[in-house]
Motif scaffolding. Structure first.
Motif, short mmCIF file in Angstrom:
data_model
loop_
_atom_site.label_atom_id
_atom_site.label_comp_id
_atom_site.label_asym_id
_atom_site.label_seq_id
_atom_site.Cartn_x
_atom_site.Cartn_y
_atom_site.Cartn_z
N SER A 61 0.85 -1.19 0.00
CA SER A 61 0.00 0.00 0.00
C SER A 61 0.88 1.24 0.00
O SER A 61 1.80 1.34 0.80
CB SER A 61 -0.86 0.05 1.26
N PRO A 62 0.60 2.17 -0.90
CA PRO A 62 1.44 3.37 -0.94
C PRO A 62 1.30 4.18 0.34
O PRO A 62 0.20 4.35 0.86
CB PRO A 62 0.92 4.13 -2.15
N GLU A 63 2.42 4.64 0.84
CA GLU A 63 2.39 5.48 2.04
C GLU A 63 2.79 6.91 1.72
O GLU A 63 2.32 7.84 2.33
CB GLU A 63 3.34 4.91 3.10
N THR A 64 3.68 7.05 0.77
CA THR A 64 4.12 8.39 0.42
C THR A 64 3.57 8.75 -0.94
O THR A 64 3.08 7.89 -1.68
CB THR A 64 5.66 8.45 0.33
N THR A 65 3.65 10.04 -1.24
CA THR A 65 3.19 10.51 -2.55
C THR A 65 3.94 9.77 -3.66
O THR A 65 3.36 9.35 -4.65
CB THR A 65 3.47 12.01 -2.68
N GLU A 66 5.24 9.62 -3.44
CA GLU A 66 6.07 8.95 -4.45
C GLU A 66 5.54 7.55 -4.74
O GLU A 66 5.51 7.10 -5.87
CB GLU A 66 7.52 8.90 -3.93
N GLU A 67 5.09 6.87 -3.68
CA GLU A 67 4.59 5.51 -3.87
C GLU A 67 3.23 5.48 -4.55
O GLU A 67 2.89 4.51 -5.22
CB GLU A 67 4.53 4.79 -2.51
N ILE A 68 2.45 6.55 -4.36
CA ILE A 68 1.16 6.60 -5.06
C ILE A 68 1.40 6.72 -6.55
O ILE A 68 0.74 6.08 -7.35
CB ILE A 68 0.33 7.80 -4.55
N TYR A 69 2.39 7.55 -6.90
CA TYR A 69 2.70 7.75 -8.32
C TYR A 69 3.73 6.70 -8.73
O TYR A 69 4.90 7.00 -8.93
CB TYR A 69 3.19 9.18 -8.54
N LEU B 23 -5.22 6.27 -11.67
CA LEU B 23 -6.23 5.20 -11.59
C LEU B 23 -5.59 3.95 -11.00
O LEU B 23 -6.26 3.11 -10.41
CB LEU B 23 -6.74 4.87 -13.00
N SER B 24 -4.27 3.85 -11.16
CA SER B 24 -3.57 2.67 -10.66
C SER B 24 -3.49 2.68 -9.13
O SER B 24 -3.12 1.68 -8.54
CB SER B 24 -2.16 2.60 -11.24
N TYR B 25 -3.85 3.79 -8.50
CA TYR B 25 -3.89 3.78 -7.05
C TYR B 25 -4.90 2.72 -6.59
O TYR B 25 -4.71 2.06 -5.57
CB TYR B 25 -4.25 5.17 -6.52
N GLY B 26 -5.98 2.60 -7.33
CA GLY B 26 -6.91 1.49 -7.07
C GLY B 26 -7.98 1.79 -6.05
O GLY B 26 -8.82 0.94 -5.76
N GLY B 27 -7.95 2.98 -5.47
CA GLY B 27 -9.02 3.37 -4.56
C GLY B 27 -9.77 4.50 -5.22
O GLY B 27 -10.13 4.42 -6.40
N ALA B 28 -9.99 5.58 -4.48
CA ALA B 28 -10.65 6.74 -5.05
C ALA B 28 -9.80 7.25 -6.22
O ALA B 28 -8.58 7.13 -6.21
CB ALA B 28 -10.79 7.83 -4.01
#
Lengths: 490, 1072
Positions: A165-173, B761-766
């Motif tokens: 699960s992404p925790e930081t912004t960098e991991e979200i992107y 979209l690849s975040y997979g949630g909202a």
């Protein structure tokens, strides 16, 4: 003067208010638990598992067709698009842009399994509960992570990758990963699932994944990578009933795989559970195939059904359960061809029921993995590793159920492939298999996909090129995520 | 303090201001006494003659305590004592200045006489000199920020059921726009532009506590101040970015007999005009135009079928078509009874409705206490059937003073209930104008009793809007309670402590029930449905204030304020729904048998604030003010929990300078201010990562089960929006205060505006997250002026104000896509967009270039098409036929598509203005308020809906003028069933000039002579007649040009909402 007292009193009041400052300002959300409040016990773990399954039926009435079934099937040569919706037409004709909303939903749906699975994989260990059950549920989450990524790899070439699960912004992107890295995770997750998941489910648990589901999908994933030995090995464990006995339904009951009359039957390895409790919890394939007739069966697939006669000399009995052509009309439960259609296109019958339910809804489950598929995959793998004769028993089981003559012994590997490709097309038509089979056979060098599409008169085949094997990463991803490589969009 | 105990304070003329006056008088007396004491010590007094005398009010002949007595040009002076007496040493030739708040200053030359008895006359203008500002009162001449005060007489004369509506046109910089004419709807107030993409409404404080202005009656309001710039409102910190409106309610007066005032008015309301639509005969022509282009009616099969079955065949311009009986034989009778109706739906829907308002106010007080009790009742019937609203409430206030302690309280309760107007679809009026006239309003045979489908009317024919309005019940009920208390302790003359505590609770209940009914095969309900909703919100606030003020050295006036406050809001919602109750007449959930659902959720929010302010004035010439507020809010995460909002301002009274010697100008002040404000009206809990429920699946027993997962991505960095404002102003009085003029120029930049920004979209949630990202500028100019004069018996005044601002979106953060508004009608696409470099909610639609008259014109136009790589040429409008719309290929790429939409005007006016005329002659008074809006555009959704000509609905009468081969001189394209050319698409055809000028309020009153009344022991009786919105000049073709749209991103879109109405008012005010 009393003022002094008053000053003291008011200062006290001030300091009192100041003192409660810290707690006063922090308000917890009264409507939802925070991440810290969640993950207490088995109830929360179980709840997170239910959420893993939720994206399967799209929670949304039209979504199941538009974002679920459609993108997995439009491109295949067994299908003819018969509607007027430009975007579906574009996908079906290999001229879609990276801006197609339906494909964004499709892409996002696959990542929902990944996101939720990662949350469960990290959160369930925090719960206080039976350790065996805990391990089983973590494995269930891993199954879904692998399922999501497998779906992504089948449809997109270079996918953003989240190991947790992404925790930081960098991991979200997230950045795009090598396919090999993702394959490795898929294999590891399915392997853990085979080990930890229960062999069978009963009562309310029916519909949840099992050892056999994990093994079948792992086998499928191996086939995709042309790892035939590994595929043969894991699929034979399913075939040998190591994870519980599965068998094919009789041909008369073939329909029960889709028509809702015998859900989660002996042939089912895993299927999407549908129920018309809420009007939006149901699939709409019946309405799409028979009312609006947006998705139709191609002439080529019709020819596959009629190319070979059954043992009794009649048409392949699967035809009458799968589709309907004006050239071979018959009395289906819902009517004859002329009663059902006027367009001249072949209709799809698979996934429909024998009656109309109010509001054009049907509530029948959708198979994601059938035992017939396992047998055919096993046959395919064994042919590659041990030759056609060794593979014969598996493919013949499928043919025998369809009252089709056994394949002869002594076929070459290549000749067997031809037979197998044909058998998969007929047995698994309109089940989200055909397009992916074409892609992996093309990648294995068995066929030239463009030639096949052209020979099969697939509209748009002339403009097909290699990049249409996969969908492009949606354009909006590039607008949002600075870490994506533009050269890896297709 | 002792002063207060002993003294009986004389009454100034105007009761409204009395309470404040006293406070200030006492304050000033103590300040002055202290100040002059010092000054006497410092400078001594000139050794002249001892002048003595008494200062009294001219009108009441009562002594004035604390009147200032100065020697002009010096700091030498004194104040009158409790009996109005003074002693001052002065020399011959000195000019002594006598002044007191609320009176006209007088100057007298010392020439021998040792006694000067003075009677000061009241001065209305001077009374206005004190304004309510944040946490206090300020002398208008000392104010360095931008504050507008609303003239209470004017407010009282615009009799709206909602005081917010009455504020329209009464203050510069304040824009009030009605959302609709539906009774009980609150109007929108904007102060100085649209600063955010979300909530723009100002903070409204009632007696210092956040409250609902709509729940007051106009008669309860004593004063309204509008704080417009940062200097004035920064003391309210993170809630003040939309500006602040301070409302004071009336309180009793001490030492005053009880006074009873009763006001009532009766109003007749009706829409200005109907929207003209076709009747059955005209419909036949429109129908023919559409049917002649309908392949399903013009095909050989269709005509053959009609001929075989004896059905009517129509013809239009040489095209034969199979016609529907209802349209073609609309006047057919069976057994002498007409089969079809000729219903004028607007006649059925609209009515002249009545409204009445009553209010009673009792004020008075004893030696150390005062109280007021008021009650009000409003009953307003809607101009559309099925809608209406009632409001009733009371308010009780009291204050007591005991030595160093002052205690005050108020309790108020308001109950409102009403019924919404029921409609379906995008616009409330859409169905009304689209309903075909052939349908009978009533039909006793149908379930529910309403008419609808007759014989072979095809699908898609609009339903019966009367049935829509009257069949379902949509009632609401609101109870609003406020309890406020305050305690003020005077420690020393200069230092006070005040505790303010406020509590309010707001309970809403709504009841929505649709019975079973049958109108047509497309419009029926087999199962009734009931939905009940309750919400409860409570809010308390506690404020601790320390106030200090002192005059040093006779010249240096310091005021300081330090405050600490805490507040908490709680909200809870409970809903319940069920269907299929066998008894339509017993609508309770207990009897429903299906789909029972319940739900609840809540919200909590807390805030802690510290704030302070220092005012410094030197010689009444130079004014400096600095303020700050530090707010801690539970809406923000720990990183951003506290916001700091500073402001500074300065003013210079040039006219007080010695060098300033222009007799024409009695007062001239320059002001400048700078500061920051916040907006915390953002969704709560955005910074908390939560686990969301409701993700459902089906288990092995075929039961629905729900799961939970983290779906939305928390934004730890979420914070308030910050508005930075600079303001430059000038206040001017000329010709002996007969002309007043105030002008302000402001620059406002709002940063960190919340925008929904896409996530991968690849975040997979909202797929999106709310972030602080956008920036919006609002720069503008406003002025107000007034001329007042008394000529003989005639008193008159002319006033006006003007507001102009430019709005521009500077940034949307990382978001590159514009934000689109919502559709104006089903499948229309949006018509507004908010994009960088443009104003918020700019109209963004296709551009037309007239109508194709013939094929040659089409061919010529289509040469603009494009050629693809294979050399294949595509014309620009391949499906165009004569009579179709030309659309401009704005991007010039030879393809007409979505990218050819272009900016075609803004809903934000160039300027708004108002002016009023007041006239008093003997007992008669006259008041007229004109209000105007200039330079804005409106997207007319009603026109879009009623000129489509692609279906068999009813259309506007204008649609009769659609293009045909024989009617070519028109701007309405041809009727076309298939509309392959897309004539219907949202284009500049539907954008209209939204400017208007209207007589907002007119009132003529007569006050009966006192001589008549004293005989019957009544103090005052005034009767009046008048009206609101009596006259409107506009080019806009919809019901009314006062259009807000449904939110800030859809501004200026007229969804055909409930029209505003014109009203005639008769009323009576009585006091004894």
């Amino acid at each position: 003067m009393k003022a002094k007292n008053i000053i003291i009193a008011s200062l006290l009041l001030l300091s009192f208010l100041t003192a409660c400052k810290k707690e006063f300002l922090i308000e917890d959300n009264p409507n939802e638990p925070t991440t810290a409040q969640f993950w207490r016990n088995e109830t929360d773990a179980r709840s997170s598992i239910v959420a893993l399954y939720a994206p399967l039926n799209f929670q949304y009435r039209y979504g199941f067709f538009e974002f679920g079934w459609g993108p997995e099937n439009w491109k295949s040569d067994e299908l003819l698009y018969g509607g007027e919706y430009p975007v579906f037409y574009q996908i079906a004709n290999y001229i879609n842009t990276p801006e197609v909303y339906e494909l964004m939903e499709f892409y996002n749906n696959a990542y929902q399994y990944v996101n939720r699975a990662n949350q469960s994989i990290e959160g369930i260990p925090l719960c206080t509960m039976d350790e065996n059950l805990k391990a089983e549920m973590i494995a269930e989450a891993k199954f879904f992570r692998a399922y999501g990524y497998f779906k992504l790899l089948r449809n997109f070439q270079h996918i953003p990758f989240y190991e947790r699960s992404p925790e930081t912004t960098e991991e979200i992107y997230a950045k795009q990963a090598d396919r090999a890295v993702v394959w490795a995770l898929i294999e590891a997750d399915f392997l853990e699932a085979i080990e930890k998941l229960p062999a069978s489910r009963a009562g309310a648990e029916v519909g949840r994944v099992t050892k056999a589901a994990a093994a079948s999908f792992l086998g499928y994933a191996y086939l995709y990578q042309q790892k035939y030995t590994e595929a043969a090995s894991v699929l034979s464990r399913v075939e040998s009933a190591e994870f519980g006995a599965y068998s094919l339904l009789a041909i008369d009951d073939y329909n029960q795989n889709w028509d809702g009359s015998n859900e989660n039957n002996q042939e089912t390895i895993w299927e999407i559970q549908m129920h018309n409790v809420k009007s939006d919890a149901t699939n709409i394939l019946q309405a799409e195939f028979l009312s609006w007739q947006e998705a139709n069966a191609s002439e080529w697939i019709f020819d596959r059904f009629t190319a070979e006669s059954a043992l009794d000399g009649n048409t392949d009995p699967r035809y009458f359960k799968s589709m309907m052509s004006p050239d071979l009309d018959f009395q289906a439960p819902l009517g004859t061809y002329s009663e059902l259609s006027s367009s001249g296109n072949n209709l799809i019958l698979k996934h429909t029921t024998d009656q109309w339910v109010a509001g054009n809804r049907n509530e029948n489950n959708y198979p994601l993995m059938r035992y017939a598929d396992v047998l055919l995959m096993l046959a395919e793998a064994v042919n590659e590793t041990s030759g056609a004769d060794a593979a014969l028993p598996y493919i013949n089981q499928v043919r025998e159920r369809a009252l089709m003559p056994d394949l002869p012994t002594g076929l070459s590997k290549e000749a067997f492939r031809e037979k197998l490709m044909n058998e998969r097309a007929v047995e698994l038509c309109f089940e989200s298999r055909r397009w992916y089979d074409l892609v992996r056979w093309h990648e294995a060098g068995w066929i030239d996909i463009k030639q096949v599409l052209m020979q099969h008169n697939k509209p748009g085949a002339a403009t097909f090129d290699e990049r249409h094997l996969y969908y492009p990463i949606p354009e909006i991803e590039y607008e949002v995520n600075p870490n994506l490589d533009r050269s890896k969009q297709w | 303090m002792e002063l207060q105990q002993k003294t009986k304070i004389a009454e100034p003329q105007r009761a409204f201001h009395h309470q404040k006056m006293r406070w200030i008088a006492v304050l000033l007396v103590s300040m002055m006494t202290a100040g002059f004491g010092l000054s006497a010590d410092a400078f001594g007094q000139t050794g002249g003659e001892k002048i003595t005398g008494t200062v009294i009010f001219k009108d009441s002949q009562e002594p004035i305590i604390g009147a200032n007595v100065f020697i002009k040009g010096t700091t030498t002076g004194t104040v009158t004592d409790f009996d109005g007496n003074y002693v001052l040493e002065a020399s011959n030739g000195d000019v002594i200045v006598f002044s007191f708040i609320g009176t006209k200053q007088q100057e007298h030359l010392v020439s021998g006489s040792a006694t000067l008895n003075i009677a000061l006359a009241s001065d209305d203008m001077m009374l206005d000199e004190f304004v309510v500002v944040g946490y206090g009162l300020q002398k208008k001449s000392d104010v360095s920020g931008s504050v507008s005060t609303v003239n209470m007489d004017d407010l009282a004369k615009t009799k709206s059921a909602d005081p917010i509506q009455s504020l329209q046109g009464l203050a510069s910089g304040v824009t009030v726009t009605s959302l609709s004419g539906e009774p009980g709807t609150e109007a929108q107030i904007n102060i100085r532009g649209v600063t955010t993409l979300g909530e723009n409404q100002p903070l409204i404080l009632i007696d210092g506590v956040p409250g609902s202005l709509s729940n007051l009656s106009q008669e309860e309001i004593e004063s309204v101040s509008v704080l417009k710039d940062a200097a004035a409102s920064a003391i309210y910190g993170t809630k003040a970015a939309g500006g602040v409106i301070l409302v004071q309610t009336k309180r009793g007066e001490r030492d005053k007999d009880f006074k009873v005032s009763y006001s009532m008015n009766y109003t007749l309301q009706a829409v200005d005009h109907f929207y003209e639509v076709a009747d059955v005969a005209e419909y036949k022509k429109i129908y023919a135009m559409v049917a002649a282009t309908d392949p399903s009616k013009t095909s050989d099969e269709a005509i053959a079928f009609a001929e075989q079955n004896g059905l009517p065949i129509g013809e239009f311009n040489g095209t034969r078509f199979a016609a529907d009986d209802y349209a073609w034989n609309y006047d057919r009778t069976e057994n002498g009874v007409p089969v079809y109706a000729n219903t004028n739906w607007q006649d059925e829907m609209f009515r002249t409705s009545g409204a009445q308002q009553h209010s009673l106010l009792i004020t008075g007080g004893g030696k150390n206490s005062n109280m007021s009790l008021s009650g009000n009742y409003t009953d307003q019937t809607g101009t559309l059937i099925g809608s209406g609203f009632k409001k009733g409430g009371f308010r009780f206030t009291s204050d007591i003073t005991k030595k160093w302690l002052k205690l005050g309280q108020s309790v108020s309760y308001t109950k409102r209930n009403g019924s919404y107007f029921n409609s379906v679809g995008y616009g409330q009026m859409y169905d009304v104008v689209s309903a075909i006239p052939h349908v009978h309003v009533y039909n006793a045979d149908n379930d529910g009793g309403y008419g609808g489908y007759i014989n072979d009317m095809p699908e898609g024919i609009r339903a019966n809007p009367v049935a829509r309005a009257l069949l379902p019940t949509a009632d609401y009920n609101n109870e609003y309670l406020t309890v406020n208390g305050n305690a003020e302790i005077t420690f020393f003359k200069d230092l006070k402590y005040k505790l303010n505590v406020g509590y309010q609770s707001n309970n809403n209940y709504s009841f929505d029930f649709t019975p079973t009914y049958y109108v047509s095969p497309q419009d029926f309900r087999d199962e009734n449905i009931l939905n009940e909703t309750r919400t409860r919100s409570t809010e308390w606030i506690a404020e601790n204030l320390l106030m200090y003020n002192k005059l040093f050295g006779g010249r240096h006036q310091f005021d300081a304020l330090l405050g600490y406050s805490a507040e908490q809001n709680k909200f809870r919602l409970l809903t319940a729904q069920g269907e299929d109750n066998p008894y339509n007449d017993l609508p309770v959930l207990d009897l429903t048998t299906k789909l029972k659902e319940v739900g609840s959720n809540g919200l909590e929010k807390t805030m802690l604030s510290t704030f302070g302010r220092i005012n410094y004035t030197l010689d009444s010439k130079y004014h400096l003010q600095a303020s700050f507020r530090r707010d801690g809010s539970s809406n923000f995460g720990s990183e951003n929990r506290y916001g700091f909002f500073p402001s500074v301002s300065a003013a210079w009274n040039i006219s007080q300078e010695d060098f300033f010697n222009i007799p024409l100008i009695s007062d001239l002040k320059l002001r400048a201010s700078f500061g920051q404000l916040g907006n915390d009206r953002i969704p709560s809990y955005l910074y908390i990562q939560a686990i969301t429920g409701g993700f459902f699946y089906v288990n092995g027993l075929n039961e629905l089960i729900t799961g939970m997962t983290g779906f939305n991505l928390a934004n730890q960095d979420i914070k308030w929006e910050t508005t930075t404002t600079s303001n430059f102003g000038i206040d001017l009085r000329m010709w002996n205060d007969r002309l007043l003029f105030t002008a302000d120029y402001f620059l406002k930049t709002t940063k960190d505006i919340l925008v929904d920004v896409n996530l991968p979209l690849s975040y997979g949630g909202a797929t999106s997250q709310i972030m602080n990202a956008a920036t919006v500028d609002n720069n503008g100019f406003e002025f107000s002026g007034e001329w007042r004069e008394k000529i003989g018996e005639v008193k008159y005044s002319i006033g006006g104000n003007f507001t102009a601002y430019k709005n521009k979106v500077v940034s949307l953060g990382t978001r590159t896509e514009p934000i689109w508004g919502t559709d104006v009608d089903w499948n229309s696409g949006s018509v507004t967009r908010t994009a960088i470099g443009e104003s918020i909610s700019e109209f963004y639609v296709w551009k037309t270039a007239g109508i194709f008259q013939n094929q040659a014109e089409i061919d010529e136009w289509n040469k603009q098409g494009s050629t693809d790589e294979n050399g294949f040429f595509s014309p620009l409008q391949p499906n165009a036929e004569p009579g179709d719309m030309r659309f401009v290929d704005v991007d010039g790429n030879g393809v007409l598509d979505d990218k050819d939409r272009t900016g075609l005007g803004s809903p934000i006016p160039d300027f708004t203005y108002s002016f009023n005329i007041r006239l008093d002659y003997k007992g008669f008074d006259f008041y007229a308020l004109f209000y105007g809006v200039q330079g804005n555009q409106i997207f007319n959704g009603l026109k879009y809906r009623s000129e489509r000509l692609d279906n068999y609905w009813n259309y506007s009468a204008d649609a009769l003028n659609a293009w045909t081969p024989t009617n070519t001189n028109t701007d309405i394209p041809r009727a076309t069933r298939e509309d392959l050319n897309g004539n219907r698409r949202v284009s500049d055809r539907f954008i209209e000039d939204g400017s208007y000028f209207r007589l907002r309020t007119l009132q003529i009153g007569y006050t009966l002579p006192t001589a008549v009344l004293s005989a019957i022991n009544i103090d005052k009786v005034r009767v009046y007649v008048g009206g609101n919105n009596l006259f409107t000049a506009t080019k806009y073709s919809g019901y009314d040009p006062e259009v807000f749209g449904d939110n800030v991103l859809n501004r200026g879109v007229d969804y055909g909402r409930y029209p505003l109405f014109r009203s005639f008012i008769f009323g009576l005010d009585l006091t004894f």
